[in-house]
Design an enzyme around this catalytic site. Sequence first.
Site, PDB file in Angstrom:
ATOM      1  N   ASN A  44       2.128   3.550   1.869  1.00 27.00           N
ATOM      2  CA  ASN A  44       1.828   4.902   2.363  1.00 27.00           C
ATOM      3  C   ASN A  44       2.603   5.085   3.670  1.00 27.00           C
ATOM      4  OD1 ASN A  44       0.774   7.292   3.253  1.00 27.00           O
ATOM      5  ND2 ASN A  44      -1.286   6.501   3.668  1.00 27.00           N
ATOM      6  N   TRP A  45       3.725   5.764   3.560  1.00 26.01           N
ATOM      7  CA  TRP A  45       4.592   5.898   4.751  1.00 26.01           C
ATOM      8  C   TRP A  45       4.079   6.932   5.739  1.00 26.01           C
ATOM      9  CZ3 TRP A  45      10.069   5.982   1.977  1.00 26.01           C
ATOM     10  CH2 TRP A  45      10.384   4.682   1.584  1.00 26.01           C
ATOM     11  N   LYS A  46       3.064   7.674   5.364  1.00 24.10           N
ATOM     12  CA  LYS A  46       2.508   8.715   6.255  1.00 24.10           C
ATOM     13  C   LYS A  46       3.643   9.611   6.753  1.00 24.10           C
ATOM     14  CE  LYS A  46      -1.296   5.621   7.242  1.00 24.10           C
ATOM     15  NZ  LYS A  46      -2.366   5.201   8.102  1.00 24.10           N
ATOM     16  N   GLU A 101      -7.281  10.234   7.191  1.00 24.10           N
ATOM     17  CA  GLU A 101      -6.522  11.109   8.106  1.00 24.10           C
ATOM     18  C   GLU A 101      -6.550  12.559   7.615  1.00 24.10           C
ATOM     19  OE1 GLU A 101      -3.021   8.672   8.121  1.00 24.10           O
ATOM     20  OE2 GLU A 101      -4.099   7.159   9.289  1.00 24.10           O
ATOM     21  N   GLY A 107      -4.943   1.241  10.966  1.00 24.21           N
ATOM     22  CA  GLY A 107      -4.024   1.322  12.110  1.00 24.21           C
ATOM     23  C   GLY A 107      -4.538   0.684  13.385  1.00 24.21           C
ATOM     24  N   GLY A 138      -0.252   0.887   5.155  1.00 22.93           N
ATOM     25  CA  GLY A 138       0.330   1.921   6.007  1.00 22.93           C
ATOM     26  C   GLY A 138       1.453   1.348   6.848  1.00 22.93           C
ATOM     27  N   SER A 140      -5.028  -2.084   8.079  1.00 16.73           N
ATOM     28  CA  SER A 140      -4.396  -3.162   8.862  1.00 16.73           C
ATOM     29  C   SER A 140      -3.973  -4.364   8.018  1.00 16.73           C
ATOM     30  CB  SER A 140      -5.321  -3.595  10.012  1.00 16.73           C
ATOM     31  OG  SER A 140      -5.484  -2.520  10.919  1.00 16.73           O
ATOM     32  N   HIS A 200      -7.622  10.634   1.892  1.00 19.35           N
ATOM     33  CA  HIS A 200      -7.329   9.675   2.954  1.00 19.35           C
ATOM     34  C   HIS A 200      -8.083  10.090   4.214  1.00 19.35           C
ATOM     35  CE1 HIS A 200      -5.210   7.368   5.967  1.00 19.35           C
ATOM     36  NE2 HIS A 200      -4.802   6.577   4.984  1.00 19.35           N
ATOM     37  N   GLU A 257     -11.126   1.891   2.160  1.00 19.64           N
ATOM     38  CA  GLU A 257     -10.460   1.807   3.457  1.00 19.64           C
ATOM     39  C   GLU A 257     -11.464   2.110   4.575  1.00 19.64           C
ATOM     40  OE1 GLU A 257      -6.000   2.489   3.204  1.00 19.64           O
ATOM     41  OE2 GLU A 257      -6.882   4.463   3.281  1.00 19.64           O
TER      42      GLU A 257
HETATM   43  P1  PGA Z   1      -2.617   0.781   8.011  1.00 24.81           P
HETATM   44  O1  PGA Z   1      -2.927   2.092   7.191  1.00 24.81           O
HETATM   45  O2  PGA Z   1      -2.129  -0.260   7.032  1.00 24.81           O
HETATM   46  O3  PGA Z   1      -1.550   1.191   8.995  1.00 24.81           O
HETATM   47  O4  PGA Z   1      -3.876   0.350   8.671  1.00 24.81           O
HETATM   48  C1  PGA Z   1      -3.567   2.025   5.955  1.00 24.81           C
HETATM   49  C2  PGA Z   1      -3.791   3.393   5.402  1.00 24.81           C
HETATM   50  O5  PGA Z   1      -3.949   4.343   6.172  1.00 24.81           O
HETATM   51  O6  PGA Z   1      -3.802   3.579   4.175  1.00 24.81           O
END
Ligand code: PGA
Length: 256
Positions: free
Chosen positions: A9-11, A97, A173, A233, A212, A95, A167
């Site tokens: 997931n490159w966001k 976010e 993150g 991520g 993470s 997600h 998650e």
């Molecule tokens: P992260 O993000 O690996 O940077 O913690 C995971 C995600 O948001 O799916």
Amino acid sequence: MRYPLVVANWKLNGNIKFIKTFLNNLSINIDKFVHCNIVIAPPCMYLYEVNKLLKNNKLFLGAQNSDIYMYGAYTGDISLLMLKDVGVRYVIIGHSERRLFHHETNEIIAKKFFAVKQNGLIPILCIGENEKEYNNCQTEIVCKQQIDIILQKINIDAFRDTVIAYEPVWAIGTGKTPTPKRVQLIHKCIRDYLATYDFDIANKVIIQYGGSISSKNVYDFSIQPDIDGVLVGNASLDINEFIAIINNVIASKKLI
Ligand code: PGA
């Protein structure tokens, strides 16, 4: 047999140069990725570009979001028809976010989930507790509520050929993670809950862990029997790190 799924997931990251270098390196290693499916979810801006370079049957294109409407006067939106048109197979839904920054409720997420299924794509439904809920030992209740809304709006069939990504919001993150044993318990609880509706569907549903993940910790997570791969991520932005993650997932599942 459930094969693991590793999702990048490159966001809101990446550009054309990054994509070309990343996918070139990934394709050089692709023959080693036995029995493991890989999804690349770039920003929607780059879906078309990534799809042109994903010429392998182990690599799939993922979208980070979708809208509910198929076409019409919805300025700035992107429909599932468009996502399908550019080769998308998986769609990340709910997600944290999106829930936080775009105020997506369980209701909206259920509608998106339904639309993704109706269009023959595979939803990756993100669920998980926030830090307060974690501290109050509410993880299982929260996960069940997030699943229940889908069960109520559709039914257990919604989870056929579907991916759930557990998650914990506080792990995304932050560099913090629950222990692999704890995640195994949560995944087992999710699977057992779905099994009360349909054993076969529950047995086949892919339940990933996300939050993470790195090449250093992924083995200990994915060796757990109910953890079917990871949603990555930050670490998915470094090609060497991402390849190491895939290799460790494959090694942990003893797939070769
Ligand atoms: P992260 O993000 O690996 O940077 O913690 C995971 C995600 O948001 O799916």
